[in-house]
Design an enzyme around this catalytic site. Structure first.
Site, PDB file in Angstrom:
ATOM      1  N   CYS A  96       0.880  -1.317   0.010  1.00  0.00           N
ATOM      2  CA  CYS A  96       0.014   0.028   0.042  1.00  0.00           C
ATOM      3  C   CYS A  96       0.686   1.154   0.213  1.00  0.00           C
ATOM      4  CB  CYS A  96      -0.938   0.032   1.204  1.00  0.00           C
ATOM      5  SG  CYS A  96      -2.309   1.170   0.930  1.00  0.00           S
TER       6      CYS A  96
ATOM      7  N   HIS B 260      -3.579  -5.201   0.357  1.00  0.00           N
ATOM      8  CA  HIS B 260      -2.928  -5.669   1.819  1.00  0.00           C
ATOM      9  C   HIS B 260      -3.016  -7.128   1.885  1.00  0.00           C
ATOM     10  CE1 HIS B 260      -2.499  -1.755   3.883  1.00  0.00           C
ATOM     11  NE2 HIS B 260      -3.334  -1.372   3.079  1.00  0.00           N
TER      12      HIS B 260
ATOM     13  N   GLU C 145      -1.053  -9.023   3.629  1.00  0.00           N
ATOM     14  CA  GLU C 145      -0.789  -9.403   5.108  1.00  0.00           C
ATOM     15  C   GLU C 145      -2.179  -9.609   5.998  1.00  0.00           C
ATOM     16  OE1 GLU C 145      -1.657  -5.162   5.740  1.00  0.00           O
ATOM     17  OE2 GLU C 145      -0.796  -6.314   4.184  1.00  0.00           O
TER      18      GLU C 145
END
Length: 238
Positions: free
Chosen positions: A113, A215, A217
């Site tokens: 990001c 994202h 993660e």
């Protein structure tokens, strides 16, 4: 072999109800979990002076840049629009120095990001401060209040690119941003875009510097395919 991944921290500069005026560096736990799950050892790097960046990079095998505030517009040659919200020039300058030090040391970088945007600015690229007013984006690029781990938007990859090899030509991602890459930095290529033409992933020609606008993660635990991004990064760092 232990692969040490430096994760650049964020800087809490605003007081909260529970912490009053105690300012601190921190990192969201999902970045740490994703690195550990891929077999790396996370090392959180506190924000420092840009002159310290090379010393930090000497300590680790790879650099992970996380999400957060928008990048300060004057650092890529423009004045801030009214749509710009929170920025932190101290974090920006330090992370730009980390990128340059990692590239000089030939150590891999993964930007997520904001991290992808920082890579671009460090390599002389520019950003859209607001994709809706500046480039006419039509999709919802901030999916809140939909939960972070749920993919909501399609991206399409460039055939043969690092991301195409890992995840295929077209897949769903999550999305939480209103800024994005405009002019690409030196040596970078756009390797994925949304249907309204927002750059969703980048890469260097040697594959050592990569970034995604979404994202992974936040998705790797519920959508295991996204582990592949962190596996790729750790393999580059070995």
């Amino acid at each position: 072999m232990t692969v040490k991944i430096g994760i650049a921290s964020n800087h809490m500069i605003h007081p909260t109800k529970t912490l009053d005026t105690n300012y601190f560096d921190y990192i969201q736990i999902d970045y740490v979990d994703a690195v550990r799950h891929a077999g790396g050892t996370p090392v959180v790097l506190p924000i420092g002076d840009p002159s310290e960046a090379a010393t930090y990079i000497e300590m680790v095998d790879g650099l992970l840049l996380a999400g957060g505030q928008g990048v300060t517009p004057v650092l890529y040659g423009t004045e801030p629009l009214r749509e710009v919200t929170d920025t932190d020039v101290y974090r920006d300058r330090f992370e730009i120095a980390l990128v340059k030090a990692a590239i000089a040391a030939r150590k891999p970088i993964l930007g997520i990001c904001r991290g992808s945007q920082v890579i671009n600015v460090a390599l002389n690229g520019t950003l859209y401060q607001d994709i809706y007013s500046q480039m006419g984006a039509t999709e919802k690029h901030n999916q809140l209040p939909t939960s972070w781990e749920i993919p909501t938007q399609h991206v399409t990859t460039i055939a043969g690119s690092w991301l195409d090899r890992l995840l295929g030509h077209r897949f769903l991602v999550n999305t939480f941003h209103h800024q994005a890459i405009h002019e690409l930095g030196d040596g970078l290529t756009a390797v994925a875009k949304s249907d309204d033409n927002v750059i969703e992933a980048i890469g260097s020609s040697d594959g050592n510097v990569v970034g995604v606008q979404f994202h992974p993660e936040r998705m790797f635990k519920t959508t295991p395919e996204f582990n592949a991004i962190f596996d790729y990064f750790i393999e580059r760092a070995q």
